[in-house]
Design an enzyme around this catalytic site. Structure first.
Site, mmCIF file in Angstrom:
data_model
loop_
_atom_site.group_PDB
_atom_site.id
_atom_site.type_symbol
_atom_site.label_atom_id
_atom_site.label_comp_id
_atom_site.label_asym_id
_atom_site.label_seq_id
_atom_site.Cartn_x
_atom_site.Cartn_y
_atom_site.Cartn_z
ATOM 1 N N GLU A 165 6.445 -50.318 18.617
ATOM 2 C CA GLU A 165 6.551 -49.677 17.185
ATOM 3 C C GLU A 165 7.955 -49.898 16.441
ATOM 4 O O GLU A 165 8.782 -49.659 16.963
ATOM 5 C CB GLU A 165 5.988 -48.329 17.387
ATOM 6 C CG GLU A 165 6.132 -47.391 16.183
ATOM 7 C CD GLU A 165 5.589 -47.823 14.853
ATOM 8 O OE1 GLU A 165 4.285 -47.971 14.924
ATOM 9 O OE2 GLU A 165 6.039 -47.637 13.905
ATOM 10 N N GLN A 166 7.763 -50.332 15.193
ATOM 11 C CA GLN A 166 8.922 -50.536 14.349
ATOM 12 C C GLN A 166 9.776 -49.198 14.139
ATOM 13 O O GLN A 166 10.834 -49.484 14.096
ATOM 14 C CB GLN A 166 8.541 -51.552 13.165
ATOM 15 C CG GLN A 166 7.740 -50.616 12.216
ATOM 16 C CD GLN A 166 7.502 -51.387 10.959
ATOM 17 O OE1 GLN A 166 7.863 -52.209 10.703
ATOM 18 N NE2 GLN A 166 6.744 -50.659 10.018
ATOM 19 N N ARG A 199 -3.055 -35.760 9.978
ATOM 20 C CA ARG A 199 -2.756 -36.991 10.498
ATOM 21 C C ARG A 199 -1.612 -36.871 11.653
ATOM 22 O O ARG A 199 -1.831 -37.533 12.630
ATOM 23 C CB ARG A 199 -2.034 -38.099 9.703
ATOM 24 C CG ARG A 199 -3.304 -38.601 8.707
ATOM 25 C CD ARG A 199 -2.520 -39.178 7.543
ATOM 26 N NE ARG A 199 -3.699 -39.825 6.619
ATOM 27 C CZ ARG A 199 -4.392 -41.115 6.701
ATOM 28 N NH1 ARG A 199 -3.744 -41.869 7.541
ATOM 29 N NH2 ARG A 199 -5.543 -41.473 5.854
ATOM 30 N N TYR A 215 -10.625 -30.708 2.110
ATOM 31 C CA TYR A 215 -10.923 -30.191 3.168
ATOM 32 C C TYR A 215 -9.864 -29.480 4.028
ATOM 33 O O TYR A 215 -8.556 -29.893 3.858
ATOM 34 C CB TYR A 215 -11.814 -31.307 4.081
ATOM 35 C CG TYR A 215 -11.003 -32.547 4.400
ATOM 36 C CD1 TYR A 215 -9.881 -32.991 5.109
ATOM 37 C CD2 TYR A 215 -11.276 -33.819 3.358
ATOM 38 C CE1 TYR A 215 -9.194 -33.882 5.371
ATOM 39 C CE2 TYR A 215 -10.410 -35.072 3.603
ATOM 40 C CZ TYR A 215 -9.577 -34.961 4.634
ATOM 41 O OH TYR A 215 -8.890 -36.024 4.628
ATOM 42 N N ASP A 237 -6.367 -51.694 10.009
ATOM 43 C CA ASP A 237 -5.909 -52.218 8.819
ATOM 44 C C ASP A 237 -5.342 -53.557 8.762
ATOM 45 O O ASP A 237 -5.310 -54.442 8.011
ATOM 46 C CB ASP A 237 -4.934 -51.402 8.108
ATOM 47 C CG ASP A 237 -5.640 -49.940 7.476
ATOM 48 O OD1 ASP A 237 -6.928 -49.783 7.787
ATOM 49 O OD2 ASP A 237 -5.110 -49.237 6.969
HETATM 50 C C1 LIG Z 1 -5.558 -41.471 0.951
HETATM 51 C C2 LIG Z 1 -6.289 -42.242 2.287
HETATM 52 C C3 LIG Z 1 -7.248 -41.478 2.616
HETATM 53 C C4 LIG Z 1 -7.947 -41.851 3.807
HETATM 54 N N1 LIG Z 1 -8.815 -41.249 4.587
HETATM 55 C C5 LIG Z 1 -9.426 -41.853 5.686
HETATM 56 C C6 LIG Z 1 -10.357 -40.874 6.267
HETATM 57 O O1 LIG Z 1 -10.824 -39.635 6.041
HETATM 58 N N2 LIG Z 1 -10.773 -41.401 7.476
HETATM 59 C C7 LIG Z 1 -10.543 -42.479 8.232
HETATM 60 O O2 LIG Z 1 -11.033 -42.920 8.961
HETATM 61 N N3 LIG Z 1 -9.575 -43.175 7.323
HETATM 62 C C8 LIG Z 1 -9.024 -43.065 6.062
HETATM 63 N N4 LIG Z 1 -8.331 -43.683 5.542
HETATM 64 C C9 LIG Z 1 -7.802 -45.059 6.196
HETATM 65 C C10 LIG Z 1 -6.850 -44.869 7.300
HETATM 66 O O3 LIG Z 1 -5.835 -44.130 6.813
HETATM 67 C C11 LIG Z 1 -6.376 -46.168 7.825
HETATM 68 O O4 LIG Z 1 -7.447 -47.161 7.941
HETATM 69 C C12 LIG Z 1 -5.770 -46.204 9.168
HETATM 70 O O5 LIG Z 1 -4.554 -45.337 9.275
HETATM 71 C C13 LIG Z 1 -5.055 -47.428 9.586
HETATM 72 O O6 LIG Z 1 -4.794 -47.288 11.096
HETATM 73 P P1 LIG Z 1 -3.831 -48.559 11.685
HETATM 74 O O7 LIG Z 1 -3.403 -48.078 13.093
HETATM 75 O O8 LIG Z 1 -4.834 -49.898 11.742
HETATM 76 O O9 LIG Z 1 -2.676 -48.948 10.928
HETATM 77 P P2 LIG Z 1 -1.412 -47.939 10.362
HETATM 78 O O10 LIG Z 1 -1.751 -46.482 10.356
HETATM 79 O O11 LIG Z 1 -0.928 -48.781 9.100
HETATM 80 O O12 LIG Z 1 -0.245 -48.326 11.618
HETATM 81 C C14 LIG Z 1 0.185 -49.471 11.684
HETATM 82 C C15 LIG Z 1 1.453 -49.184 12.516
HETATM 83 O O13 LIG Z 1 2.308 -50.483 12.749
HETATM 84 C C16 LIG Z 1 3.459 -50.396 12.729
HETATM 85 N N5 LIG Z 1 4.067 -51.588 12.240
HETATM 86 C C17 LIG Z 1 3.928 -52.299 11.267
HETATM 87 N N6 LIG Z 1 4.577 -53.690 11.112
HETATM 88 C C18 LIG Z 1 5.168 -53.483 12.485
HETATM 89 C C19 LIG Z 1 5.884 -54.462 13.203
HETATM 90 N N7 LIG Z 1 6.164 -55.692 12.506
HETATM 91 N N8 LIG Z 1 6.562 -54.345 14.330
HETATM 92 C C20 LIG Z 1 6.084 -53.163 14.922
HETATM 93 N N9 LIG Z 1 5.245 -52.225 14.360
HETATM 94 C C21 LIG Z 1 4.996 -52.420 13.066
HETATM 95 C C22 LIG Z 1 3.865 -49.240 11.320
HETATM 96 O O14 LIG Z 1 4.947 -48.544 11.607
HETATM 97 C C23 LIG Z 1 2.644 -48.358 12.067
HETATM 98 O O15 LIG Z 1 3.134 -47.363 12.723
HETATM 99 C C24 LIG Z 1 -7.446 -43.235 4.466
HETATM 100 C C25 LIG Z 1 -6.373 -43.847 3.811
HETATM 101 C C26 LIG Z 1 -5.927 -43.411 2.750
HETATM 102 C C27 LIG Z 1 -5.030 -44.414 1.828
#
Ligand SMILES: Cc1cc2nc3c(=O)[nH]c(=O)nc-3n(C[C@H](O)[C@H](O)[C@H](O)COP(=O)(O)OP(=O)(O)OC[C@H]3O[C@@H](n4cnc5c(N)ncnc54)[C@H](O)[C@@H]3O)c2cc1C
Length: 397
Positions: free
Chosen positions: A35-36, A109, A215, A293
């Site tokens: 993790e960065q 979160r 909520y 994502d």
């Molecule tokens: C307003 C809002 C409301 C939402 N509500 C919901 C909901 O109700 N339910 C739901 O399921 N989803 C919801 N989402 C979507 C959800 O937040 C995201 O889809 C989810 O958090 C993505 O998770 P992830 O682990 O894929 O990516 P992220 O949470 O973006 O995590 C990526 C991680 O990788 C790290 N990283 C990035 N680049 C590097 C690198 N080069 N080297 C090492 N580490 C790195 C980052 O620091 C981070 O910790 C919502 C989003 C928003 C914006």
């Protein structure tokens, strides 16, 4: 002689990466997370966990933290922006537990991230490791980190979010595009709005060019809100000073008193811009793949972005277990082909909801309201395809 377990490097310790890491480790793999950030952090307030994701989290053995911190909303209620009229209302709990064997949760979160992290050894989460490059080396993949560190793994998983470095390394650089929406987000201590007498549930208010969702999270002590409005352009510098309660109130001028009362009760609020990508043709190359994502960002208008990232991890672990002697590349392609149709459908539905939720008052809005009144698309039965799905169970090959 049995071969040693595959060494798996997960890049990114967000909700998706950590949930995958817990599942992969429990499946017997040798897992490290990179993790960065210097510490585990989650931006923002609350998140919905539909039963499709909650089921996986419970299966990972995280019940204690979830039962302590998360809220089980009784209902979901959609209302008109101005007069508060009910458009549709559907039960969530205990209906979801009865129908799907898993609850619908709303959770902060930061709480969710630390609950998931509690299922993984802290010493295998390597903080301050920003991936800057990777190279396929035939029998392994090499990850390069800022500062020069290199790590070898049998399989590398890019769970590094919408600006994914792993995605760029596999498929080339391409900036995500602004989706024309920003969100004002805030948390309200419940004692400040006790007079509203809110049911422990989720409410969503839809109006011209915006919608507002609230909520409970944090054992019911905080009310989380997200208010979406549409904008043509986004420029971080212009927006940084806009995240005030006064600005949020101005953005929801003329909306129902309950909406405005909730915004006004927040101490602070912040603003969040929504970005998007087109669905990717592929997620994997050789021994490297993507999840969450990093490969399928979606508008949060189905509340499924993180839930789908959690599903990805469950399917990936099941594929790697089932893969046996197959090459990692073959196994990763199977994972990708199982996941793509479902997440693409959700990306499309989430996009369509932006238009549907934000219709100006008029004939199209009236038709939408009539449709919702006659056939609730929020009921647990209508969402069986989404909530009843078990991402950890693979179809017969
Ligand atoms: C307003 C809002 C409301 C939402 N509500 C919901 C909901 O109700 N339910 C739901 O399921 N989803 C919801 N989402 C979507 C959800 O937040 C995201 O889809 C989810 O958090 C993505 O998770 P992830 O682990 O894929 O990516 P992220 O949470 O973006 O995590 C990526 C991680 O990788 C790290 N990283 C990035 N680049 C590097 C690198 N080069 N080297 C090492 N580490 C790195 C980052 O620091 C981070 O910790 C919502 C989003 C928003 C914006």
């Amino acid at each position: 002689m049995t071969s040693p377990p595959l060494a798996i490097a997960v890049v990114g310790a967000g909700i998706g990466g950590l949930a995958a890491a817990v599942g992969l480790r429990q499946a017997g793999f040798d897992v490290d997370v990179y993790e960065q950030a210097p510490e585990l952090t989650e931006v923002g307030g609350g998140i919905n966990m539909g039963p499709n994701a909650a089921r996986i989290l419970y299966r990972l053995g995280l019940a204690e933290g979830l039962d302590r911190e998360a809220v089980r909303p009784i209902s979901t209620h959609q209302r008109r922006w101005q007069d508060g009229r009910t458009l549709q209302r559907a039960p969530l709990n205990p209906a979801c537990e009865q129908i799907y064997g898993a609850p619908h949760l709303t959770v902060h979160r930061a709480d969710l991230l630390s609950i998931i992290a509690s299922g993984f050894p802290a010493e295998r989460i390597h903080l301050g490791h920003r991936l800057v490059g990777l190279a396929e080396k035939g029998d392994h993949v090499e990850a390069r980190f800022e500062g020069g560190a290199r790590r070898a793994a049998d399989v590398l998983i890019g769970a590094d979010g919408i600006h994914s470095t792993v995605r760029a390394a596999l498929l080339g650089e391409e900036a995500p595009r602004f989706a024309g929406c920003v969100a004002y987000r805030g948390l309200v201590p419940v004692e400040r709005i006790a007079d509203l007498g809110l049911e422990i549930g989720s409410q969503s208010w839809v109006g011209p060019g915006g919608h507002f969702v609230h909520y409970f999270v944090s054992r019911g002590r905080l009310l989380n809100f997200v208010g979406w409005t549409e904008h043509d352009t986004w420029n971080r510098e212009d927006w940084t000073d806009r995240a005030t309660v006064a600005r949020a109130l101005a953005a929801f001028e003329g909306w129902h008193p309950q909406v405005r009362r909730i915004i006004a009760a927040a101490e602070t609020c912040f603003v969040w811009a929504l970005f998007d990508r087109e669905p990717l043709p592929r997620w994997s190359a050789g021994r490297t793949t993507l999840l969450g994502d990093a490969c399928h960002p979606m508008y949060p208008f189905m509340g499924q972005g993180a839930a789908q990232a959690i599903e990805d991890g469950a399917t990936l672990a099941a594929c790697l277990v089932a893969g046996g002697e197959a090459s990692p590349a073959e196994t990763l392609r199977r994972y990708e082909s199982l996941r793509q149709p479902r997440v693409t459908r959700l990306q499309e539905m989430s996009r369509a909801n932006k238009t549907r939720f934000h219709l100006p008052d008029g004939p199209a809005q009236e038709a939408r309201d009539a449709e919702w009144a006659s056939a609730s698309d929020r009921s647990p039965e209508a969402l069986r395809w989404l909530y009843g799905f078990d991402a950890g169970r693979l179809p017969e090959p």
